[in-house]
Motif scaffolding. Structure first.
Motif, short mmCIF file in Angstrom:
data_model
loop_
_atom_site.label_atom_id
_atom_site.label_comp_id
_atom_site.label_asym_id
_atom_site.label_seq_id
_atom_site.Cartn_x
_atom_site.Cartn_y
_atom_site.Cartn_z
N ARG A 122 0.82 -1.21 0.00
CA ARG A 122 0.00 0.00 0.00
C ARG A 122 0.85 1.26 0.00
N THR A 123 2.10 1.10 0.44
CA THR A 123 3.05 2.21 0.40
C THR A 123 4.34 1.70 -0.25
N GLU A 124 5.31 2.58 -0.39
CA GLU A 124 6.57 2.19 -1.00
C GLU A 124 7.27 1.14 -0.14
N VAL A 125 7.78 0.11 -0.79
CA VAL A 125 8.43 -1.01 -0.09
C VAL A 125 9.94 -0.79 -0.11
N GLY A 126 10.60 -1.12 1.00
CA GLY A 126 12.04 -0.92 1.11
C GLY A 126 12.84 -1.95 0.34
N ASP A 127 14.16 -1.88 0.51
CA ASP A 127 15.07 -2.77 -0.20
C ASP A 127 14.99 -4.17 0.36
N MET A 128 15.36 -5.17 -0.46
CA MET A 128 15.31 -6.58 -0.05
C MET A 128 16.61 -7.05 0.60
N GLY A 129 17.70 -6.31 0.42
CA GLY A 129 18.99 -6.80 0.90
C GLY A 129 19.69 -7.57 -0.20
N TYR A 130 20.97 -7.88 0.04
CA TYR A 130 21.77 -8.47 -1.04
C TYR A 130 21.56 -9.97 -1.19
N TRP A 131 21.30 -10.70 -0.09
CA TRP A 131 21.13 -12.15 -0.17
C TRP A 131 19.66 -12.49 0.07
N PRO A 132 18.82 -12.45 -0.96
CA PRO A 132 17.39 -12.67 -0.75
C PRO A 132 17.05 -14.12 -0.42
N TRP A 133 16.14 -14.32 0.49
CA TRP A 133 15.51 -15.62 0.78
C TRP A 133 13.99 -15.39 0.70
N TYR A 134 13.30 -16.24 0.00
CA TYR A 134 11.85 -16.07 -0.08
C TYR A 134 11.23 -16.13 1.30
N SER A 135 11.71 -17.04 2.14
CA SER A 135 11.12 -17.23 3.46
C SER A 135 11.33 -16.02 4.36
N ARG A 136 12.34 -15.19 4.08
CA ARG A 136 12.67 -14.07 4.94
C ARG A 136 12.20 -12.73 4.37
N MET A 137 11.61 -12.75 3.19
CA MET A 137 11.20 -11.50 2.57
C MET A 137 9.94 -10.95 3.23
N ASP A 138 9.73 -9.66 3.06
CA ASP A 138 8.48 -9.05 3.49
C ASP A 138 7.33 -9.58 2.62
N PRO A 139 6.13 -9.67 3.16
CA PRO A 139 4.98 -10.13 2.36
C PRO A 139 4.80 -9.33 1.07
N GLU A 140 5.11 -8.02 1.12
CA GLU A 140 4.97 -7.18 -0.08
C GLU A 140 5.98 -7.58 -1.15
N HIS A 141 7.18 -7.95 -0.73
CA HIS A 141 8.18 -8.41 -1.70
C HIS A 141 7.75 -9.75 -2.32
N ARG A 142 7.12 -10.61 -1.51
CA ARG A 142 6.63 -11.88 -2.06
C ARG A 142 5.55 -11.63 -3.12
N PHE A 143 4.70 -10.66 -2.85
CA PHE A 143 3.65 -10.33 -3.81
C PHE A 143 4.27 -9.90 -5.14
N GLU A 144 5.26 -9.04 -5.08
CA GLU A 144 5.93 -8.58 -6.31
C GLU A 144 6.55 -9.76 -7.07
N TYR A 145 7.19 -10.66 -6.33
CA TYR A 145 7.87 -11.80 -6.96
C TYR A 145 6.86 -12.73 -7.62
N LEU A 146 5.79 -13.06 -6.90
CA LEU A 146 4.77 -13.95 -7.46
C LEU A 146 4.07 -13.31 -8.66
N SER A 147 3.90 -11.98 -8.60
CA SER A 147 3.29 -11.28 -9.75
C SER A 147 4.17 -11.43 -10.98
N TRP A 148 5.47 -11.32 -10.79
CA TRP A 148 6.39 -11.47 -11.93
C TRP A 148 6.36 -12.89 -12.47
N LEU A 149 6.32 -13.89 -11.58
CA LEU A 149 6.23 -15.28 -12.04
C LEU A 149 4.92 -15.50 -12.80
#
Length: 776
Positions: A122-149
Motif C-alpha cells: 500500500r506504500t513504497e516497499v524498502g530494499d530486499m537486501g543483497y542475499w534474498p531468501w523467499y522465506s525471509r522476505m516481506d509479504p509485499e516483496h513476495r507479492f511482487e515476486y509472485l506477480s512477476w512469475l
C-alpha cells in the motif's frame, strides 16, 4: 510327510520369485540399454545435447529431510502452483508447505513457502537486501515476486533480488538435482538476452558474472554435450575474463582437439601481466583486434596454436550465487599448466600496440613531440584518457623480467596469479633514489604511477597506510577500466584475509581446503567488485610468498571493534584452522598468538575448538596376549584407541553466519578510520602516561614540526630515541589521534623538510632519528 515336502517346495519357489525381483547385489552389474540423447534448442539458438535419463530425473530428491506437509518440490514446465492468491503456470520454482511443527522453515533461498503471508503493497516497499531468501522476505516483496512469475517472466523483474531468487532455483536444479539441464541452460541464456540493454553498465553485473560462471561450469563438467555453436555463444556472453574462468574454455578446446581461436588467444594475452595496458585497444579496437588476429595466425598457422595439456589436471570451480549451495568443482584438462606455450601471446599483443600508436594518435587528433611524464601529468583528465602514459612500456618491461613460467610442476596452492616485483624497481623508474624504505608520499606516488600505466599495486599505498621497503615484494595486477575500489570494504576484506592466512600458514603450508574456505567466506560476505576481488586474490598470493604479520591488523581490530565482535573474528579463525584434519600443535600455537593479539581470553579458544572439532569418545579395548587362545582367557590391559577426527558442521555454519555480521561492522569501522577527523574522541591513559607526555612536551616545545593537529604528537615523540609501540600509542590517544596516521604525517613533513623520514616503524618499536633535527 508329503505335506512337509510340499511346504518346502512352496517356500523355495517364493524365495526364487523374490530374488528375481530384488536389486542386484553390491558389486554386480545390471545390463541397461544405453541412454538416448536428444538435441534441445531454444529460441535464442543455444543447443545442448542431453541424455534422456538426465532429462527425466525425478522432481524431488529422496535425500532431503522429511517435513510435515510435503518436501521441497520442483514445479517445472506443465506444472501448476497455487500460492498467495496466484495460480502460477509452469513457474519453474521450488516450493513447499514450509510447515515444521507450526513454524515456517525453508531449506533453500529460492524455496516458495506456500503458507508464507503475501500482501499487496500500500506504500513504497524498502530494499530486499543483497542475499534474498523467499522465506525471509516481506509479504509485499513476495507479492511482487509472485506477480512477476505469474506474468510469464517475459521481462526482467524490477528488483534485482527477485531475479537472483529465480536464478537460485535454476542453480539448484542444475547443480543439486542434476535435472532439466537443457531447459536450465537455455533459461539462463534467455535471461541474458533480456539483460542485453544493461551491458556496459554496473546494473546487472553481478548477475552476468554468476550466470556466465554457471554456463562455463556446465561446459567444464560435461564438454561432450556442447557443440561449437554453443561454445561460441557462451564466449560472446562472457563480459569479463579471469585466469580462473579460462580453465573451462581451454579444457573444452583441448578435449575436442580444437585449435585456440584468435579471440581466446587475445583474451589470454590481455590477462597476462606483461601485456601493456594501452589506450590503443580502446581508441582503435577493431584495428587492434584485426592486427592481433593476423599476427597470431602468422605465428601459429592459419587455424591457430594446438594446445598442449599438462600431465597434472586442474580444478574448475563455480561458487553459486545461492547461499543454500556449496562450491562446486570439477577436474579438467589443464593447458594453462604449460604456460610456456602461451609466452608469445603477450609479445604479439605488445607489438600490435607499438605499431598502432601512431594511428591511435591520429585518430585522437593529437600532435606534438614524444610525451614526457611531466607533460602527461599536466594534461587535463579528458586528454589523458586518450594518451598512453610515457612509462607504460618501461613498466611492461619490468614485469616481463620478473614473470615466472610455471609449467604445472608445482602444487595448486603454490601457483601465483600475479607478478611479484620489488617495489624499488618501480620507485627507481619514477626517479626516487635508492633508500631502505620509501616515505608515505613516495609510496603513494609509485602506486599512482602504476595505475596511470594501467596496473594496480597490491598492497596499494593509497588504500592502505603502508610504506614500501625498497626490496619489499609487491604484487602487480592488470587494472580494470571501470571498477572503483571501496577502500573501507577492501581493507576490511584484507583484514580477514591476513588473519586467516596467518592461521592457514601456521603449519608451514596453506592447505587448499583452508584457502578455499577463507576465500569463499570473503567473497560471500563483502560482495567485492571484480577489481577488488582481483586485488584480494593478488594479496593472497603475495602473503603466501612473504607470510602474514597480523600485529598491525590486530591492533586496528582492537581499536575498532568491541569485545563481542572480536570474539566472533577469533571463532572464525578456529573454523579455518579446523578445515582439514583438525587442529594440530602449530595451528593451536598460532591461534593462541592470534587470540592474544585480539585481546581475547584463552578460555574462548578452547571452548571454540571443543565446539567446532569435538573428538570422538576414547574407547577402551581389551587385547589378548600373543599366542593365547580364547580358552586361556588372558588379556592385556585395556588400551585407548586414537580419537576419531570429526567436525561439527552445525557449529561451523553458526560461526560463519556470525562473522558475516562482524565483517560488515569491520568494513564500517574501516570507513570511519578513513574519515578520521579532529573530533576523534580521545582515549584515557594512566596518570603516569599523562605526566610523561606533559614532561616531554615541555622539554621539546621549542622544536618546529609539521604544525597543525599532529604538532603535539611530534613534540612528544622526538623526546626519545626509541618508543615501545604501546607507549607511543598511548601518547597518540591522549591527543585524540591514531598513531599510524600521525607517524605518516610526521614522516611526510620530515621528508619534505629534512630529506629523510624521522620515525622508523620496527614493529614493536618506533625509532626516532633525532640527529635529523640537529640541523634545524
Amino acid at each position: 510327510m508329503a505335506w512337509v515336502i510340499g511346504f518346502i517346495v512352496a517356500v523355495v519357489l517364493v524365495v526364487a520369485v523374490v530374488r528375481a525381483g530384488a536389486k542386484p547385489k553390491k558389486g554386480t552389474k545390471r545390463r541397461q540399454a544405453p541412454p538416448e540423447t536428444s538435441q534441445h534448442t531454444s529460441g535464442h539458438g543455444f543447443t545442448v545435447s542431453v541424455s534422456t535419463d538426465t532429462a527425466k530425473a525425478p522432481a524431488t530428491r529422496p535425500k532431503h529431510r522429511s517435513r510435515k506437509g510435503f518436501d521441497i518440490r520442483w514445479f517445472g514446465k506443465d506444472a501448476e502452483l497455487k500460492v498467495g492468491g496466484f495460480v502460477l503456470k509452469s513457474p519453474c520454482v521450488y516450493a513447499s508447505s514450509g510447515d515444521v511443527n507450526g513454524y515456517l522453515w525453508a531449506t533453500d533461498p529460492s524455496e516458495v513457502l506456500i503458507q508464507a503471508p503475501v500482501r499487496r503493497a500500500r506504500t513504497e516497499v524498502g530494499d530486499m537486501g543483497y542475499w534474498p531468501w523467499y522465506s525471509r522476505m516481506d509479504p509485499e516483496h513476495r507479492f511482487e515476486y509472485l506477480s512477476w512469475l505469474a506474468s510469464g517472466r517475459a521481462t526482467l523483474p524490477v528488483r534485482e533480488g527477485h531475479l537472483f531468487l529465480y536464478y537460485y532455483g535454476i542453480e539448484r536444479r542444475l547443480l543439486l538435482d542434476e535435472a532439466d539441464r537443457a531447459w536450465g541452460l537455455q533459461e539462463v541464456v534467455r535471461l541474458r538476452k533480456l539483460d542485453e540493454l544493461r551491458i556496459g553498465t554496473r546494473e546487472g553485473r553481478s548477475f552476468r558474472t554468476y550466470s556466465t560462471g554457471l554456463l562455463w561450469f556446465e561446459i567444464a563438467r560435461t564438454p561432450s554435450l556442447f557443440d561449437e555453436k554453443a561454445f561460441g555463444q557462451v564466449m560472446r556472453l562472457t563480459e569479463r575474463w579471469t585466469p580462473e574462468l579460462m580453465t573451462a574454455p581451454l579444457a573444452w578446446l583441448s578435449s575436442k582437439e580444437r585449435p585456440l581461436p584468435a579471440a581466446m588467444a587475445r583474451q589470454i594475452a590481455a590477462t597476462d601481466p606483461t601485456a601493456q595496458r594501452s589506450v590503443v585497444t580502446k581508441r582503435v579496437p577493431q584495428k587492434f583486434n584485426e592486427l592481433f588476429e593476423t599476427r597470431y595466425r602468422e605465428t601459429y598457422g592459419g587455424d591457430g596454436m594446438t594446445l598442449r595439456v599438462s600431465k597434472r589436471p586442474t580444478w574448475h570451480t563455480y561458487r553459486p550465487a545461492s547461499g543454500g549451495l556449496e562450491e562446486m568443482r570439477v577436474q579438467v584438462p589443464n593447458p594453462m599448466g604449460i604456460k610456456s606455450q602461451f609466452k608469445k601471446l603477450p609479445d604479439i599483443w605488445n607489438s600490435c600496440i607499438a605499431d598502432l600508436r601512431k594511428l591511435s594518435r591520429v585518430s585522437a587528433s593529437l600532435d606534438g613531440d614524444e610525451m614526457t611524464v611531466d607533460a602527461w601529468e599536466a594534461m587535463p583528465d579528458e586528454l589523458r584518457a586518450d594518451v598512453d602514459h610515457p612509462l607504460t612500456t618501461p613498466v611492461a618491461e619490468i614485469l616481463s623480467r620478473h614473470a615466472a613460467i610455471d609449467d604445472g610442476d608445482r602444487d595448486e596452492t603454490e601457483r601465483r596469479t600475479a607478478s611479484m616485483v620489488p617495489a624499488g624497481s618501480f620507485a627507481e623508474l619514477v626517479g626516487i633514489e635508492r633508500r631502505p624504505k620509501l616515505t608515505a608520499t613516495q609510496s603513494r606516488k609509485v602506486a599512482t604511477t602504476l595505475e596511470n600505466t594501467g596496473y594496480g599495486l597490491v598492497p596499494d599505498a593509497r588504500l592502505t597506510p603502508i610504506r614500501y621497503g625498497w626490496d619489499d615484494l609487491v604484487a602487480v595486477v592488470p587494472g580494470l577500466d571501470d571498477d572503483d575500489v571501496d577502500s573501507a570494504r577492501y581493507n576490511a576484506a584484507a583484514c580477514v584475509l591476513r588473519l586467516g592466512l596467518m592461521i592457514a600458514l601456521a603449519d608451514g603450508e596453506a592447505d587448499e581446503v583452508e584457502l578455499r574456505m577463507l576465500t569463499d567466506h570473503i567473497d560471500s560476505v563483502f560482495d567485492l567488485s571484480p577489481e577488488e576481488h582481483q586485488r584480494i586474490a593478488a594479496l593472497r598470493d603475495l602473503l603466501l610468498t612473504t607470510g602474514s604479520d597480523i600485529r598491525p591488523i590486530a591492533r586496528k581490530i582492537q581499536e575498532m571493534l568491541p569485545a563481542g565482535a572480536r570474539q566472533k573474528v577469533g571463532r572464525l579463525l578456529v573454523v579455518i584452522a579446523a578445515a582439514t584434519n583438525g587442529i594440530d600443535r602449530s595451528e593451536r600455537a598460532a591461534l593462541r598468538k592470534a587470540f592474544r593479539a585480539l585481546d581475547l581470553a584463552p578460555e574462548l579458544l578452547e571452548e571454540t575448538i571443543a565446539e567446532v572439532s569435538p573428538e570422538a569418545d576414547e574407547a577402551e579395548v581389551s587385547v589378548k596376549a600373543p599366542g593365547l587362545s580364547d580358552r586361556d582367557g588372558e588379556t592385556l590391559p585395556a588400551q585407548k584407541t586414537t580419537p576419531a577426527f570429526r567436525l561439527n558442521h552445525a557449529a561451523i555454519s553458526t560461526i560463519m553466519a556470525e562473522t558475516r555480521e562482524v565483517s560488515v561492522l569491520l568494513a564500517e569501522a574501516m570507513g570511519a578510520a578513513d574519515a578520521e577527523s579532529a573530533d576523534d574522541a580521545s582515549v584515557p591513559i594512566t596518570a603516569d602516561d599523562a605526566a610523561a607526555v606533559a614532561s616531554s612536551e615541555r622539554a621539546t616545545a621549542t622544536v618546529a614540526g609539521p604544525g597543525g593537529r599532529y604538532e603535539p604528537l611530534f613534540v612528544a615523540l622526538i623526546d626519545r630515541d626509541r618508543w615501545a609501540r604501546d607507549d607511543a600509542d598511548a601518547v597518540a590517544r591522549s591527543h585524540g589521534l591514531m598513531l599510524d596516521a600521525g607517524v605518516e604525517t610526521i614522516n611526510d613533513w620530515a621528508f619534505d623538510t629534512l630529506g629523510a623520514p624521522l620515525i622508523e616503524d620496527e614493529g614493536d618499536e618506533l625509532v626516532v632519528d633525532r640527529s635529523l633535527l640537529e640541523g634545524e
